[in-house]
Write a protein that holds these residues in place. Structure first.
Motif, short mmCIF file in Angstrom:
data_model
loop_
_atom_site.label_atom_id
_atom_site.label_comp_id
_atom_site.label_asym_id
_atom_site.label_seq_id
_atom_site.Cartn_x
_atom_site.Cartn_y
_atom_site.Cartn_z
N TYR A 119 0.85 -1.20 0.00
CA TYR A 119 0.00 0.00 0.00
C TYR A 119 0.88 1.24 0.00
CZ TYR A 119 -4.05 -2.87 1.33
OH TYR A 119 -5.06 -3.80 1.36
N LYS A 120 0.57 2.19 -0.86
CA LYS A 120 1.31 3.45 -0.94
C LYS A 120 0.54 4.60 -0.30
CE LYS A 120 4.68 1.70 -3.31
NZ LYS A 120 5.71 1.09 -2.50
N LYS A 121 -0.79 4.40 -0.13
CA LYS A 121 -1.63 5.47 0.40
C LYS A 121 -2.48 4.95 1.55
CE LYS A 121 -2.03 7.87 -4.00
NZ LYS A 121 -2.95 8.39 -5.02
N ALA A 122 -2.68 5.82 2.53
CA ALA A 122 -3.56 5.52 3.66
C ALA A 122 -4.28 6.80 4.05
CB ALA A 122 -2.75 5.00 4.85
N TYR A 123 -5.39 6.64 4.71
CA TYR A 123 -6.10 7.79 5.23
C TYR A 123 -6.83 7.41 6.51
CZ TYR A 123 -10.55 5.97 3.44
OH TYR A 123 -11.66 5.20 3.21
N LEU A 124 -7.28 8.42 7.22
CA LEU A 124 -8.05 8.22 8.43
C LEU A 124 -8.92 9.44 8.66
CD1 LEU A 124 -6.79 10.12 10.99
CD2 LEU A 124 -4.87 8.59 10.54
N TRP A 125 -9.95 9.25 9.46
CA TRP A 125 -10.80 10.35 9.92
C TRP A 125 -10.68 10.42 11.43
CZ3 TRP A 125 -13.35 13.99 7.22
CH2 TRP A 125 -13.54 13.77 5.85
N THR A 126 -10.64 11.62 11.96
CA THR A 126 -10.62 11.85 13.40
C THR A 126 -11.37 13.15 13.66
OG1 THR A 126 -9.19 11.86 15.37
CG2 THR A 126 -8.39 13.06 13.42
#
Length: 169
Positions: A119-126
């Motif tokens: 995986y080259k990309k990740a995201y999250l919500w906070t």
């Protein structure tokens, strides 16, 4: 006399067992109601996300880290595949386990998981109220990419999206 909590005494289980997802929802609902005043709509949001995860859980593409101390779940984190990227979700641990390095250990595990699976990309919500978590995420290269005012958790706050793009090797 109470013994100090050491990171070496916390185990990370990477196998999802029956009851784990329900306990993750319980931890989020109870802890964030107490600490931040989030209401039932927040718990519903967590439950909806966990339901989606349960239905799409792929032992190859997804990862769970269930943190245990003295045979009790004290925290967790989930990496959930989203096409060519991964969503970091449900990073939480009980307050008495803060400050021992568990967040750093989990983020190191997450980064290794991304590299292992390519995986080259990740995201999250906070939310804007998660100061310690935001500090940790940005330390690992996540950058704020979106903000939206929200009342979804039964109070006014700002939801924040953070994205990570790994450099090419």
């Amino acid at each position: 006399m109470e013994t100090a909590i050491h990171l070496d005494n916390i185990t990370l289980r990477k196998e999802l067992l029956p009851g784990d997802l329900g306990y993750i929802a319980y931890m989020h609902g109870k802890q964030y109601a107490h600490e931040l005043g989030y209401g039932l709509n927040f718990e519903g949001y967590v439950l909806e996300g966990l339901q989606e995860f349960a239905r799409k859980y792929d032992t190859v593409k997804d990862r769970v880290w269930i943190c245990e101390h003295n045979n009790q779940i004290i925290g967790c984190m989930i990496g959930f595949h989203r096409g060519q990227s991964v969503q970091l979700r449900y990073l939480i641990f009980l307050p008495e386990y803060r400050g021992v390095g568990l967040g750093k250990k989990l983020m190191n595990e997450f980064m290794a998981y991304m590299r292992e699976l390519g995986y080259k990309k990740a995201y999250l919500w906070t939310t804007n109220e998660q100061h310690a978590a935001i500090f940790l995420y940005t330390k690992y290269g996540f950058r704020l990419t979106e903000e939206k005012v929200s009342h979804a958790f039964d109070k006014a706050l700002t939801e924040l999206r953070y994205d990570l793009v790994l450099p090419e090797a």
